[in-house]
Design an enzyme around this catalytic site. Structure first.
Site, mmCIF file in Angstrom:
data_model
loop_
_atom_site.group_PDB
_atom_site.id
_atom_site.type_symbol
_atom_site.label_atom_id
_atom_site.label_comp_id
_atom_site.label_asym_id
_atom_site.label_seq_id
_atom_site.Cartn_x
_atom_site.Cartn_y
_atom_site.Cartn_z
ATOM 1 N N MET A 299 1.159 -0.879 -0.125
ATOM 2 C CA MET A 299 -0.364 -0.228 0.175
ATOM 3 C C MET A 299 0.338 1.163 -0.063
ATOM 4 O O MET A 299 1.584 1.853 1.322
ATOM 5 C CB MET A 299 -0.904 0.141 1.084
ATOM 6 N N PRO A 300 1.362 1.854 -1.585
ATOM 7 C CA PRO A 300 2.202 3.257 -0.889
ATOM 8 C C PRO A 300 1.113 3.954 -0.822
ATOM 9 O O PRO A 300 -0.004 4.214 -0.778
ATOM 10 C CB PRO A 300 2.598 2.965 -2.190
ATOM 11 N N ILE A 301 1.485 5.079 -0.123
ATOM 12 C CA ILE A 301 1.053 6.507 0.058
ATOM 13 C C ILE A 301 2.049 7.532 -0.254
ATOM 14 O O ILE A 301 4.131 7.671 -0.116
ATOM 15 C CB ILE A 301 1.070 6.009 1.438
#
Length: 64
Positions: free
Chosen positions: A1-3
């Site tokens: 889950m890249p932010i």
């Protein structure tokens, strides 16, 4: 889950933010892989009086 976190001065419209989120998401997927649904973009508007550079408040350097 890249932010992806974006901190910027206020003043962009919702349409501009929408376009930015799409462009950042597309660029991330194109360069790092993954799916658009896995990319999260968090936008934080920060007042010039809450941002400093070089020992000065940005609001002092660039008053409206």
């Amino acid at each position: 889950m890249p932010i992806i976190r974006v901190e910027m001065f206020p003043g962009r419209t919702t349409d501009q933010k929408r376009e930015m989120v799409k462009a950042l998401t597309d660029a991330f997927v194109a360069t790092a892989g993954g799916t658009p649904a896995s990319v999260h973009v968090v936008i934080t508007d920060i007042e010039k009086s809450d941002w400093g550079t070089g020992g000065e408040l940005t609001s002092d350097r660039f008053p409206d």
